[in-house]
Design a protein around this motif. Structure first.
Motif, PDB file in Angstrom:
ATOM      1  N   ARG A   1       2.342   7.500  12.470  1.00 12.96           N
ATOM      2  CA  ARG A   1       2.595   6.268  13.164  1.00 12.96           C
ATOM      3  C   ARG A   1       1.937   5.063  12.887  1.00 12.96           C
ATOM      4  NH1 ARG A   1       6.353   8.238  15.151  1.00 12.96           N
ATOM      5  NH2 ARG A   1       6.365  10.166  16.536  1.00 12.96           N
ATOM      6  N   GLY A   2       0.525   5.228  12.240  1.00  7.80           N
ATOM      7  CA  GLY A   2      -0.369   4.490  12.010  1.00  7.80           C
ATOM      8  C   GLY A   2      -0.031   3.628  10.426  1.00  7.80           C
ATOM      9  N   LEU A   3       0.483   4.534   9.819  1.00  4.92           N
ATOM     10  CA  LEU A   3       0.893   4.182   8.256  1.00  4.92           C
ATOM     11  C   LEU A   3       2.281   3.195   8.525  1.00  4.92           C
ATOM     12  CD1 LEU A   3      -0.055   7.205   6.555  1.00  4.92           C
ATOM     13  CD2 LEU A   3      -0.884   5.127   6.218  1.00  4.92           C
ATOM     14  N   ALA A   4       2.986   3.596   9.438  1.00  6.07           N
ATOM     15  CA  ALA A   4       4.292   3.159   9.585  1.00  6.07           C
ATOM     16  C   ALA A   4       3.975   1.636  10.312  1.00  6.07           C
ATOM     17  CB  ALA A   4       5.397   3.588  10.712  1.00  6.07           C
ATOM     18  N   ALA A   5       3.049   1.455  11.256  1.00  2.76           N
ATOM     19  CA  ALA A   5       2.736   0.310  11.880  1.00  2.76           C
ATOM     20  C   ALA A   5       1.872  -0.614  10.870  1.00  2.76           C
ATOM     21  CB  ALA A   5       1.694   0.725  13.089  1.00  2.76           C
ATOM     22  N   LEU A   6       1.255   0.050  10.018  1.00  4.03           N
ATOM     23  CA  LEU A   6       0.396  -0.957   9.132  1.00  4.03           C
ATOM     24  C   LEU A   6       1.624  -1.533   7.989  1.00  4.03           C
ATOM     25  CD1 LEU A   6      -2.712   1.278   8.533  1.00  4.03           C
ATOM     26  CD2 LEU A   6      -2.594  -1.256   9.495  1.00  4.03           C
ATOM     27  N   GLY A   7       2.845  -0.936   7.962  1.00  5.49           N
ATOM     28  CA  GLY A   7       3.627  -1.576   6.925  1.00  5.49           C
ATOM     29  C   GLY A   7       3.752  -1.172   5.553  1.00  5.49           C
ATOM     30  N   VAL A   8       2.943   0.167   5.371  1.00  9.49           N
ATOM     31  CA  VAL A   8       2.816   0.722   4.036  1.00  9.49           C
ATOM     32  C   VAL A   8       4.360   0.882   3.283  1.00  9.49           C
ATOM     33  CG1 VAL A   8       0.741   1.969   4.463  1.00  9.49           C
ATOM     34  CG2 VAL A   8       2.886   2.998   4.515  1.00  9.49           C
ATOM     35  N   ALA A   9       4.413   0.808   2.181  1.00  9.22           N
ATOM     36  CA  ALA A   9       5.682   1.125   1.398  1.00  9.22           C
ATOM     37  C   ALA A   9       6.223   2.473   1.440  1.00  9.22           C
ATOM     38  CB  ALA A   9       5.696   0.607  -0.022  1.00  9.22           C
ATOM     39  N   GLY A  10       5.088   3.532   1.587  1.00 13.04           N
ATOM     40  CA  GLY A  10       5.541   4.773   1.691  1.00 13.04           C
ATOM     41  C   GLY A  10       4.246   5.664   1.514  1.00 13.04           C
ATOM     42  N   PHE A  11       4.309   7.027   1.234  1.00 13.11           N
ATOM     43  CA  PHE A  11       3.252   8.005   1.245  1.00 13.11           C
ATOM     44  C   PHE A  11       3.735   9.242   0.559  1.00 13.11           C
ATOM     45  CE2 PHE A  11       3.972   7.573   5.629  1.00 13.11           C
ATOM     46  CZ  PHE A  11       4.058   8.771   6.101  1.00 13.11           C
ATOM     47  N   ASN A  12       2.711   9.876  -0.228  1.00 15.30           N
ATOM     48  CA  ASN A  12       2.971  11.207  -0.431  1.00 15.30           C
ATOM     49  C   ASN A  12       2.395  12.192   0.839  1.00 15.30           C
ATOM     50  OD1 ASN A  12       2.472  10.780  -3.717  1.00 15.30           O
ATOM     51  ND2 ASN A  12       4.105  11.388  -2.967  1.00 15.30           N
ATOM     52  N   VAL A  13       2.783  13.508   0.681  1.00 15.71           N
ATOM     53  CA  VAL A  13       2.285  14.133   1.882  1.00 15.71           C
ATOM     54  C   VAL A  13       2.076  15.661   0.846  1.00 15.71           C
ATOM     55  CG1 VAL A  13       2.969  15.515   3.720  1.00 15.71           C
ATOM     56  CG2 VAL A  13       4.098  13.327   3.525  1.00 15.71           C
ATOM     57  N   THR A  14       0.782  16.059   1.477  1.00 15.59           N
ATOM     58  CA  THR A  14       0.354  17.356   0.657  1.00 15.59           C
ATOM     59  C   THR A  14      -0.065  18.435   1.810  1.00 15.59           C
ATOM     60  OG1 THR A  14      -0.705  18.268  -0.972  1.00 15.59           O
ATOM     61  CG2 THR A  14      -1.823  16.635  -0.015  1.00 15.59           C
ATOM     62  N   VAL A  15      -0.601  19.496   1.412  1.00 15.90           N
ATOM     63  CA  VAL A  15      -1.081  20.448   2.315  1.00 15.90           C
ATOM     64  C   VAL A  15      -2.051  20.208   3.222  1.00 15.90           C
ATOM     65  CG1 VAL A  15      -2.276  22.823   2.320  1.00 15.90           C
ATOM     66  CG2 VAL A  15      -0.495  22.173   0.237  1.00 15.90           C
TER      67      VAL A  15
ATOM     68  N   LEU B   1       0.840  -1.057  -0.047  1.00 21.25           N
ATOM     69  CA  LEU B   1      -0.051   0.039  -0.049  1.00 21.25           C
ATOM     70  C   LEU B   1       0.866   1.178  -0.052  1.00 21.25           C
ATOM     71  CD1 LEU B   1      -3.127   0.687   0.128  1.00 21.25           C
ATOM     72  CD2 LEU B   1      -2.821   0.765   2.530  1.00 21.25           C
ATOM     73  N   VAL B   2       0.571   2.375  -0.805  1.00 16.09           N
ATOM     74  CA  VAL B   2       0.995   3.569  -0.814  1.00 16.09           C
ATOM     75  C   VAL B   2      -0.255   4.515  -0.799  1.00 16.09           C
ATOM     76  CG1 VAL B   2       3.423   3.150  -1.621  1.00 16.09           C
ATOM     77  CG2 VAL B   2       1.535   3.611  -3.222  1.00 16.09           C
ATOM     78  N   GLY B   3       0.153   5.750  -0.622  1.00 10.45           N
ATOM     79  CA  GLY B   3      -0.924   6.638  -0.681  1.00 10.45           C
ATOM     80  C   GLY B   3      -0.738   8.187  -0.426  1.00 10.45           C
ATOM     81  N   ILE B   4      -1.599   9.014  -0.302  1.00 11.27           N
ATOM     82  CA  ILE B   4      -1.322  10.425   0.189  1.00 11.27           C
ATOM     83  C   ILE B   4      -2.092  10.965   1.260  1.00 11.27           C
ATOM     84  CG2 ILE B   4      -3.044  11.105  -1.577  1.00 11.27           C
ATOM     85  CD1 ILE B   4      -1.486  13.555  -2.288  1.00 11.27           C
ATOM     86  N   ILE B   5      -1.523  11.723   2.103  1.00  9.86           N
ATOM     87  CA  ILE B   5      -1.891  12.274   3.309  1.00  9.86           C
ATOM     88  C   ILE B   5      -2.043  13.785   2.934  1.00  9.86           C
ATOM     89  CG2 ILE B   5      -1.525  10.483   5.022  1.00  9.86           C
ATOM     90  CD1 ILE B   5       0.497  12.478   6.156  1.00  9.86           C
ATOM     91  N   GLY B   6      -3.286  14.287   3.167  1.00 14.01           N
ATOM     92  CA  GLY B   6      -3.597  15.816   3.165  1.00 14.01           C
ATOM     93  C   GLY B   6      -4.875  16.304   3.811  1.00 14.01           C
ATOM     94  N   ASP B   7      -5.130  17.567   3.674  1.00 16.71           N
ATOM     95  CA  ASP B   7      -6.409  17.989   4.204  1.00 16.71           C
ATOM     96  C   ASP B   7      -6.772  19.537   3.493  1.00 16.71           C
ATOM     97  OD1 ASP B   7      -8.764  18.917   5.635  1.00 16.71           O
ATOM     98  OD2 ASP B   7      -7.369  19.602   7.466  1.00 16.71           O
ATOM     99  N   PRO B   8      -7.220  19.582   2.345  1.00 17.22           N
ATOM    100  CA  PRO B   8      -8.469  18.289   1.771  1.00 17.22           C
ATOM    101  C   PRO B   8      -7.281  17.440   0.756  1.00 17.22           C
ATOM    102  CG  PRO B   8      -8.434  20.274   0.433  1.00 17.22           C
ATOM    103  CD  PRO B   8      -7.415  20.649   1.510  1.00 17.22           C
ATOM    104  N   VAL B   9      -8.094  16.202   0.418  1.00 20.30           N
ATOM    105  CA  VAL B   9      -7.245  15.333  -0.520  1.00 20.30           C
ATOM    106  C   VAL B   9      -8.164  14.508  -1.469  1.00 20.30           C
ATOM    107  CG1 VAL B   9      -7.640  13.299   0.693  1.00 20.30           C
ATOM    108  CG2 VAL B   9      -5.452  13.405  -0.034  1.00 20.30           C
ATOM    109  N   ALA B  10      -9.274  15.139  -1.309  1.00 19.33           N
ATOM    110  CA  ALA B  10     -10.290  14.439  -2.407  1.00 19.33           C
ATOM    111  C   ALA B  10      -9.997  14.859  -3.845  1.00 19.33           C
ATOM    112  CB  ALA B  10     -11.803  14.774  -2.260  1.00 19.33           C
ATOM    113  N   HIS B  11      -9.382  16.287  -3.993  1.00 22.47           N
ATOM    114  CA  HIS B  11      -9.134  16.626  -5.434  1.00 22.47           C
ATOM    115  C   HIS B  11      -7.836  16.065  -5.908  1.00 22.47           C
ATOM    116  CE1 HIS B  11      -6.262  18.492  -2.581  1.00 22.47           C
ATOM    117  NE2 HIS B  11      -5.640  18.921  -3.643  1.00 22.47           N
ATOM    118  N   SER B  12      -6.983  15.188  -5.172  1.00 26.95           N
ATOM    119  CA  SER B  12      -5.817  14.897  -5.663  1.00 26.95           C
ATOM    120  C   SER B  12      -5.906  13.760  -6.768  1.00 26.95           C
ATOM    121  CB  SER B  12      -5.184  14.010  -4.510  1.00 26.95           C
ATOM    122  OG  SER B  12      -3.846  13.636  -5.136  1.00 26.95           O
TER     123      SER B  12
END
Ligand code: ATR
Length: 303
Positions: A74-88, A29-40
């Motif tokens: 911390r949760g993403l690391a604990a879940l063992g994701v491969a990585g994630f993007n970070v936005t505003v 799993l990878v993903g993106i964290i942001g607020d908002p994020v729905a437009h990504s």
């Protein structure tokens, strides 16, 4: 009990024509964290790339509010994701939560890509690389023979200036509505790039005009233009076909600045190429594989 079956039918493609991503017991799993994020547009771009290369990865959006950032990381690391993007608005606030930083993230002080390696979170900033790749691909830009005027002194401006200095541009002028921020950014960058002549400029039409005559490359790294009704942050008098003008905004695709500069026959570029190439760099960090650029571009541009 695991309810999956060996020969489960392929999931149907989404109505917009984007192929669905099959999820297996081994999917990374990878993903993106942001607020908002729905437009990504990143999920569509990355999932198309995983499908094209047959990689068992899936990319999902996570709407993370500022007060939940630490728990989410911390949760993403604990879940063992491969990585994630970070936005505003998390790109800077995430830095102290990480275990290490790549060289650009260290100078820029902001992270757009995290790689999880043996439970350690390493932050990277691929925005500058994305900017550079987009510029080289479209305009055969030679940093070592150019001078740049950069509007803005936020995270995007920092990434662009750091990248240009890394590529050996001899001089940069930073012009920001809040003068003190331009001065602080110029000081900070000079410490990391002593061979680059980096100075702040006052935010006045007269100074803009002088800098336009001096620079070959002009970059809008402010948020002015995100609202389609925004007027250009720069008085475009003096823009000529010799200029390359980049607006980091990609939605709307043509800001008032780009519209005016296109009419003046300058070589123009919006932020879509930077979005594509920052994503391609993140893809390679997570998968170790060259990104399928054309697939990602088509996915970004939509049907
Ligand atoms: P990002 O991470 O995208 O760079 P940011 O850090 O919030 O976003 O930076 C936004 C930039 O747009 C800043 O340089 C900001 O100028 P200030 O430092 O003076 O706030 C600039 N900006 C935002 N609204 C502006 C406006 N109306 N006119 C001029 N500059 C503006």
């Amino acid at each position: 009990m695991d309810a999956t079956h060996g020969n489960a039918p392929a999931p149907p493609d989404a109505p917009d024509g984007v192929p669905a991503v099959p999820v297996t017991g081994r999917t990374r799993l990878v993903g993106i964290i942001g607020d908002p994020v729905a437009h990504s547009r990143s999920p569509v771009m990355h999932n198309a790339a995983f499908r094209a290369l047959g990689l068992d990865f899936a990319y999902v959006p996570f709407h993370v509010r500022p007060d939940a950032l630490e728990a989410a990381v911390r949760g993403l690391a604990a879940l063992g994701v491969a990585g994630f993007n970070v936005t505003v608005p998390h790109k800077e606030r995430i830095v102290p939560l990480l275990d290490g930083l790549g060289p650009a993230a260290e100078v820029v002080g902001a992270v757009n890509t995290v790689v999880v390696e043996d439970g350690r979170l390493i932050g990277h900033n691929t925005d500058g690389e994305g900017f550079s790749k987009a510029l080289h691909e479209t305009h055969r830009f030679k940093a070592e023979r150019s001078r740049a005027l950069v509007l803005g002194a936020g995270g995007a401006a920092r990434a662009v200036c750091d990248q240009l200095a890394r590529e050996g541009i001899p001089a940069i002028r930073i012009c920001n509505r809040t003068d003190a921020k331009a001065a602080a950014l110029a000081d900070h960058l000079r410490r990391h790039h002593p061979n680059c002549d980096i100075k702040p400029l006052p935010w006045t039409p007269l100074d803009h005009r002088a800098a336009i005559n001096w620079a070959e490359l002009i970059v809008n790294a402010t948020s002015v233009g995100l609202d389609p009704a925004d007027a250009s942050p720069l008085d475009t008098n003096g823009i000529s076909p010799g200029h390359i003008v980049v607006d980091l905004i990609y939605e709307p695709p043509e800001t008032d600045l780009l519209r005016r500069c296109t009419a003046l026959r300058a070589r123009c570029l919006n932020g879509l190429g930077m979005l594509l190439h920052q994503g391609a760099a993140a893809f390679t960090l997570w998968t170790g594989k060259a990104a399928p650029i054309d697939v990602m571009r088509r996915a970004l541009e939509g049907p």
